[in-house]
Structures are given as structure tokens and as C-alpha cells.
Design a protein around this motif. Structure first.
Motif, PDB file in Angstrom:
ATOM      1  N   ASN A 236       0.875  -1.080  -0.120  1.00 20.59           N
ATOM      2  CA  ASN A 236       0.078   0.024  -0.009  1.00 20.59           C
ATOM      3  C   ASN A 236       0.817   0.969  -0.057  1.00 20.59           C
ATOM      4  O   ASN A 236       1.653   1.484   1.067  1.00 20.59           O
ATOM      5  N   LEU A 238       0.217   4.137   0.494  1.00 20.61           N
ATOM      6  CA  LEU A 238      -0.040   4.935   1.652  1.00 20.61           C
ATOM      7  C   LEU A 238       0.967   4.792   2.858  1.00 20.61           C
ATOM      8  O   LEU A 238       1.040   5.595   3.751  1.00 20.61           O
ATOM      9  N   ASP A 239       1.330   3.422   3.113  1.00 23.10           N
ATOM     10  CA  ASP A 239       2.079   2.922   4.148  1.00 23.10           C
ATOM     11  C   ASP A 239       3.324   3.122   3.980  1.00 23.10           C
ATOM     12  O   ASP A 239       4.341   2.370   3.603  1.00 23.10           O
TER      13      ASP A 239
END
Length: 315
Positions: A236, A238-239
Motif C-alpha cells: 500500500n 500510503l504505508d
């Protein structure tokens, strides 16, 4: 529910040695094992950073879920960076605390990353205390990432200063246990492929098969063995923290058959529940903050199912 482990109905208590019991309002007995479950973190790990009202658990949302489903669960608090033997002795004291607190003669041990070899240490020195051992993305055969870091002497020395005198003490202070010391070189040596091979030769176990194409023994003398892992890296975008860490494995191994730090082969131990989850190394403990691939398996549910597995096995 709030992402942070301070939600109403969820509580915890610490024994003198630092072991943390997580409790919750019980809603079912699905995960009610015969013996308590003690979770052991890996490198740079912790039980909880901060306090119960506002803190971050290493095993993010996992232990409260198990407690709600009937488990008696604890998180170990041991050095974030140390040798397997030092961490193992610290864990042994907390195993004895759990036995005293619960009145149970045995515990189910679950270890992530370096926590895998660390829980193995308990069976080596006190096999009578162990009901089961479960490795999650565990460095049973090590990680070449550690070998490569050790080979880069300049880089290893710089990292040692940063971790032993800055990062490690911050982790210890944030847990309220400044007595936890850090030794990056000892930690890297223990989880390196070379160091892990030496450890396994000193303390052989039938749970580790001779080759990756075979399965190890699923039990010995009443102790049951399990493992699982992921084989993804960036799951991900966003991580950010997760993604930064997960690029190390492909650099060291030159392939994608790893979770970003540990290759699939090196994690296989006992009964392999699954060795290809769409997770990277931190997704395996539902970090950071539960961010993972959109269609990946929920790690919390995997731990819940495993507790039920232990329950049905009479453990």
C-alpha cells in the motif's frame, strides 16, 4: 473502534518484568485456548509505545480481538535489539510470570521476525513450559539482509550508534522500561543466515526440514509447531514506513519471494499454515496502523483462526 489500543472495554496490566496482559469484554469463546498465549516481538519491537489510553501496540488490534473471543493473551516486553539468547532469557522470566499469573503450567508462544528464534529458546531451556510455538515471518533460518548489513562495516557502525544510543533507548523509554538495552550487532548476528545456521546447529529441531521443499515435523514431545508468512513487499503506497522497510529483502535476495525482509523458505517451521499471504513484513502484525493491500487477508482474522486451531488441538 479506535485504531489505538486504548478503546473502552480494552485494558491491560503489567507484571514487574514488563509482560503485558490485554483484556477485553468477552463476546465469545471461539479463541479460548487451554493455555495462555504470549506474543513476542521482533527487531525494533515493543509491547506498547505509550500508555493504555493513548498508545500503539506492536500486535496492532490483534490481542484485543483475541481477548474478546475468549483468549488469555499477553505481550512480552524484551530488548528491541539483542542476541537470541539474551532476548530468550528475558522472555523466560515473562513466561514464568504468565504461568504464575494464570496458574497454567504451559504457554502458547507466538513470535514475529526475530521473535521466532526467541520463542524457540524457551523450548530449548524449558520445554516443559511450552504447549506450542508459532512463527510469523520468523527468521528461523535468518535474513540475508542482516548478513549484508554486517558485511558493510562502515554502515553497520553508523547504524549501531544510531540504534544503540538513540532509537533503542527511545523505544525502551516509550515502554516505560529504560532497563532494556540494545545491541544492534548482536541482533544482526543472531538473525543473519550465518548466525541462524549456527544457532540451529547448536539447538536442532525437527520443525525445520532439511530443505525448503519439505515440511518439518508438526510436533515433538507434546509441543506443536506452526508458521505462516507473507511474500509481498510494497502492499500500500500510503504505508510509507512499511514500504521503505520492505525494499531491503529484494535488494539482498534479487527476487520477490520474500516479505521485504525474510524469504519464504527461511520462515517455514512445523505445520505451515500458509507461506504466500499478500503481506509484507509489517503487515504480518497488522502494522503500520492496519494499512495493507486492499484485497489482502485481514491479519487479525488469521490470528483469531489460529487461536481456534490451538483450542481445537487442546492447547
Amino acid at each position: 473502534m479506535s485504531a489505538l489500543c486504548g478503546a473502552i472495554s480494552i485494558g491491560s496490566a503489567h507484571a514487574a518484568s514488563g509482560v503485558q496482559q490485554v483484556t477485553a469484554s468477552v463476546q465469545s469463546d471461539y479463541a479460548k485456548t487451554k493455555y495462555p498465549i504470549l506474543f513476542t516481538h521482533g527487531m525494533f519491537g515493543f509491547s506498547r509505545l505509550g500508555v493504555a489510553a493513548f498508545g500503539l501496540d506492536y500486535w496492532y488490534q490483534i490481542l484485543p480481538d483475541l481477548a474478546r473471543n475468549g483468549s488469555t493473551v499477553f505481550a512480552a516486553q524484551i530488548s528491541p535489539l539483542e542476541s537470541t539468547e539474551v532476548r530468550g532469557e528475558q522472555l523466560l522470566a515473562q513466561v514464568e510470570d504468565v504461568r504464575a499469573l494464570t496458574g497454567k503450567e504451559k504457554v502458547n508462544l507466538i513470535g514475529h521476525s526475530h521473535g521466532g528464534p526467541t520463542i524457540r529458546y524457551i523450548e530449548i531451556v524449558r520445554p516443559q513450559y511450552v504447549a506450542s510455538l508459532t512463527g510469523v515471518g520468523a527468521t528461523f533460518r535468518g535474513s540475508k539482509v542482516a548478513d549484508d548489513l554486517l558485511a558493510n562495516r562502515g554502515g553497520a557502525q553508523f547504524l549501531s550508534i544510531a540504534t544503540n544510543y538513540i532509537i533503542g533507548p527511545i523505544i525502551a523509554f516509550s515502554q516505560g522500561n529504560t532497563g532494556l538495552k540494545s545491541n544492534l550487532n548482536a541482533s544482526l548476528t543472531s538473525i543473519s543466515e550465518q548466525g541462524s545456521s549456527a544457532f540451529n546447529q547448536r539447538y536442532p529441531t525437527p520443525a525445520l526440514a532439511s530443505t525448503c521443499s519439505q515440511n518439518g515435523a508438526t510436533s515433538r514431545n507434546g509441543v506443536y509447531y506452526y508458521s505462516w508468512t507473507g511474500t509481498s513487499q510494497v502492499t500500500n503506497v500510503l504505508d510509507v514506513v512499511d514500504s521503505a522497510i520492505a525494499v531491503l529483502g529484494p535488494i539482498s535476495y534479487g527476487s520477490l519471494n520474500n516479505d521485504g525482509l525474510v524469504p519464504r523458505c527461511n520462515t517455514r517451521f512445523g505445520k505451515v499454515i500458509r507461506d504466500d499471504y499478500d503481506w509484507n513484513h509489517l503487515d504480518e502484525v497488522n502494522q503500520v496502523l492496519g494499512i495493507r493491500g486492499l484485497f489482502s487477508t485481514d491479519p487479525v482474522s488469521v490470528y483469531r483462526q489460529h487461536a481456534n486451531r490451538l483450542k481445537l488441538q487442546g492447547l
